[in-house]
Design a protein around this motif. Structure first.
Motif, PDB file in Angstrom:
ATOM      1  N   THR A  20      71.748   7.350  31.420  1.00 11.16           N
ATOM      2  CA  THR A  20      72.381   8.105  32.502  1.00 11.16           C
ATOM      3  C   THR A  20      72.047   9.585  32.409  1.00 11.16           C
ATOM      4  O   THR A  20      71.663  10.223  33.409  1.00 11.16           O
ATOM      5  CB  THR A  20      73.908   7.920  32.447  1.00 11.16           C
ATOM      6  OG1 THR A  20      74.222   6.535  32.606  1.00 11.16           O
ATOM      7  CG2 THR A  20      74.588   8.716  33.552  1.00 11.16           C
ATOM      8  N   LEU A  21      72.170  10.156  31.212  1.00 15.48           N
ATOM      9  CA  LEU A  21      71.866  11.572  31.035  1.00 15.48           C
ATOM     10  C   LEU A  21      70.393  11.863  31.302  1.00 15.48           C
ATOM     11  O   LEU A  21      70.043  12.873  31.932  1.00 15.48           O
ATOM     12  CB  LEU A  21      72.241  12.012  29.616  1.00 15.48           C
ATOM     13  CG  LEU A  21      73.734  11.985  29.288  1.00 15.48           C
ATOM     14  CD1 LEU A  21      73.967  12.256  27.800  1.00 15.48           C
ATOM     15  CD2 LEU A  21      74.481  13.001  30.145  1.00 15.48           C
ATOM     16  N   PRO A  42      71.242   3.626  38.169  1.00 12.04           N
ATOM     17  CA  PRO A  42      72.423   2.828  38.533  1.00 12.04           C
ATOM     18  C   PRO A  42      72.829   1.823  37.458  1.00 12.04           C
ATOM     19  O   PRO A  42      74.016   1.678  37.147  1.00 12.04           O
ATOM     20  CB  PRO A  42      71.983   2.123  39.822  1.00 12.04           C
ATOM     21  CG  PRO A  42      70.920   3.007  40.397  1.00 12.04           C
ATOM     22  CD  PRO A  42      70.185   3.537  39.205  1.00 12.04           C
ATOM     23  N   VAL A  43      71.834   1.151  36.873  1.00 11.16           N
ATOM     24  CA  VAL A  43      72.134   0.161  35.832  1.00 11.16           C
ATOM     25  C   VAL A  43      72.706   0.844  34.601  1.00 11.16           C
ATOM     26  O   VAL A  43      73.711   0.396  34.019  1.00 11.16           O
ATOM     27  CB  VAL A  43      70.863  -0.634  35.467  1.00 11.16           C
ATOM     28  CG1 VAL A  43      71.118  -1.536  34.256  1.00 11.16           C
ATOM     29  CG2 VAL A  43      70.404  -1.470  36.649  1.00 11.16           C
ATOM     30  N   ASN A  44      72.094   1.940  34.184  1.00  9.72           N
ATOM     31  CA  ASN A  44      72.570   2.628  32.987  1.00  9.72           C
ATOM     32  C   ASN A  44      73.935   3.268  33.193  1.00  9.72           C
ATOM     33  O   ASN A  44      74.775   3.269  32.285  1.00  9.72           O
ATOM     34  CB  ASN A  44      71.546   3.687  32.557  1.00  9.72           C
ATOM     35  CG  ASN A  44      70.367   3.084  31.811  1.00  9.72           C
ATOM     36  OD1 ASN A  44      70.528   2.163  31.018  1.00  9.72           O
ATOM     37  ND2 ASN A  44      69.171   3.598  32.061  1.00  9.72           N
ATOM     38  N   ALA A  45      74.172   3.824  34.390  1.00 14.56           N
ATOM     39  CA  ALA A  45      75.468   4.445  34.665  1.00 14.56           C
ATOM     40  C   ALA A  45      76.583   3.395  34.629  1.00 14.56           C
ATOM     41  O   ALA A  45      77.658   3.626  34.053  1.00 14.56           O
ATOM     42  CB  ALA A  45      75.443   5.147  36.019  1.00 14.56           C
ATOM     43  N   LEU A  46      76.336   2.227  35.228  1.00 17.40           N
ATOM     44  CA  LEU A  46      77.326   1.152  35.205  1.00 17.40           C
ATOM     45  C   LEU A  46      77.553   0.657  33.779  1.00 17.40           C
ATOM     46  O   LEU A  46      78.695   0.427  33.356  1.00 17.40           O
ATOM     47  CB  LEU A  46      76.864   0.010  36.106  1.00 17.40           C
ATOM     48  CG  LEU A  46      77.787  -1.214  36.174  1.00 17.40           C
ATOM     49  CD1 LEU A  46      79.158  -0.817  36.711  1.00 17.40           C
ATOM     50  CD2 LEU A  46      77.167  -2.305  37.053  1.00 17.40           C
ATOM     51  N   THR A  47      76.454   0.498  33.021  1.00 17.34           N
ATOM     52  CA  THR A  47      76.568   0.052  31.629  1.00 17.34           C
ATOM     53  C   THR A  47      77.391   1.032  30.810  1.00 17.34           C
ATOM     54  O   THR A  47      78.293   0.641  30.047  1.00 17.34           O
ATOM     55  CB  THR A  47      75.168  -0.095  31.002  1.00 17.34           C
ATOM     56  OG1 THR A  47      74.422  -1.073  31.726  1.00 17.34           O
ATOM     57  CG2 THR A  47      75.273  -0.525  29.542  1.00 17.34           C
TER      58      THR A  47
END
Length: 317
Positions: free
Chosen positions: A53-54, A200-205
């Motif tokens: 995310t970062l 999107p995948v990493n933020a949700l994870t």
């Protein structure tokens, strides 16, 4: 242009490409120690989600500031491979492995990545590196594998090893596709769009993991996470992909044979792990293999189209 003039023009490109690829390897060599530090403060799924995310946010800001155009539709399958392999798959699988295995053991297993990257890059491009190149690459991989078996005491594959082999497989596809795309897009944009696509995948994870895994806000955890996001996930790939674009995926990938040995040094200095007695002879053998692969591919390229990041490397296609 004469052959001499052409060689004069191409030589700085090759030297610069090798230097950039080597800088990427140096940056990546800290990734496993940084992951070990991050795991002191966060759970494995949290580390994976937050670092992605970062990195995605950082890349997005850089792309906007540079006024980068959205890549054409033809580039997105390759960018998807970069996202899956380098921004999601490898970070998650390697982080899970480091919960079960030491940094030194994990670094040596991932030493097989150069051979996997070279093979994937050559297959994707239809390249035909010379036999000497493949013999040297296989020798390097055999040295790394022998080191791994010796360190495990002859035991079979562990769960950590399975995680690591999965990580190197998905990462090899990400490296090869990124090197191929870097012929047409700046290297930093290749990884930039890749981590943005995975955002999107990493933020949700990360969001889900923060509610399920404990968090300890210590200095090691925050420093490791910051390094993984800014360097391992983004900055290191900028120079790595530019290097692959200049000298080719197979030749650049063999520079990574030095990465496990560098990581062993950082594991001793930063994590106080014990350096195996066989590390020095392994390092010397690996350096010899790197020199052999570079020499095998030297002088056969005929320009950026063939020596570039399409996977053909310097050998003619």
């Amino acid at each position: 242009m004469s052959a001499h003039d052409s060689a004069t023009v191409l030589r700085p490109i090759a030297v610069g490409g090798t230097a950039q690829a080597a800088l990427g390897v140096f940056a990546f060599s800290f990734s496993f120690p940084a992951t070990a530090w991050a795991l002191e403060g966060f759970g494995p799924w949290t580390v994976t989600g937050l670092r992605g995310t970062l990195a995605g946010l950082l890349a997005g800001v850089c792309l906007l500031a540079a006024g980068a155009r959205v890549p054409p539709r033809s580039a997105w399958p390759g960018l998807a491979a970069v996202a899956v392999g380098c921004a999601v798959g490898f970070p998650l699988l390697s982080t899970l492995a480091l919960r079960l295995s030491s940094t030194t053991h994990s670094a040596v297993v991932i030493g097989l990545l150069p051979l996997a990257t070279a093979a994937v890059g050559a297959l994707r491009a239809g390249a035909r590196p010379p036999r000497a190149f493949w013999l040297a690459a296989l020798a390097g991989a055999a040295v790394v594998l022998a080191f791994t078996v010796q360190q495990s005491g002859g035991a079979g594959l562990t769960t950590a090893d399975l995680y690591l082999f999965g990580a190197l497989l998905v990462c090899a596809f990400g490296y090869a596709e990124g090197g191929r795309l870097a012929r047409d897009l700046p290297g930093w944009q290749v990884i930039g769009w890749g981590v943005v696509a995975a955002l999107p995948v990493n933020a949700l994870t990360g969001a889900l993991a923060l509610t399920a895994e404990p968090v300890h806000g210590n200095w090691h955890g925050l420093t490791g996470l910051a390094y993984l996001a800014a360097v391992s996930q983004f900055g290191g790939f900028v120079v790595w992909y530019r290097g692959m674009a200049a000298i080719g995926v197979p030749r650049a990938s063999q520079l990574q044979l030095a990465q496990p040995l560098l990581t062993l040094c950082w594991a001793v200095l930063l994590l106080a792990e014990t350096l195996p007695a066989t590390a020095v002879p392994t390092a010397l053998a690996v350096v010899a293999c790197i020199a052999a692969t570079q020499r095998a591919g030297k002088g056969t390229g005929k320009g950026r189209g063939q020596s570039g990041g399409d996977g053909g490397g310097a050998p003619s296609q």
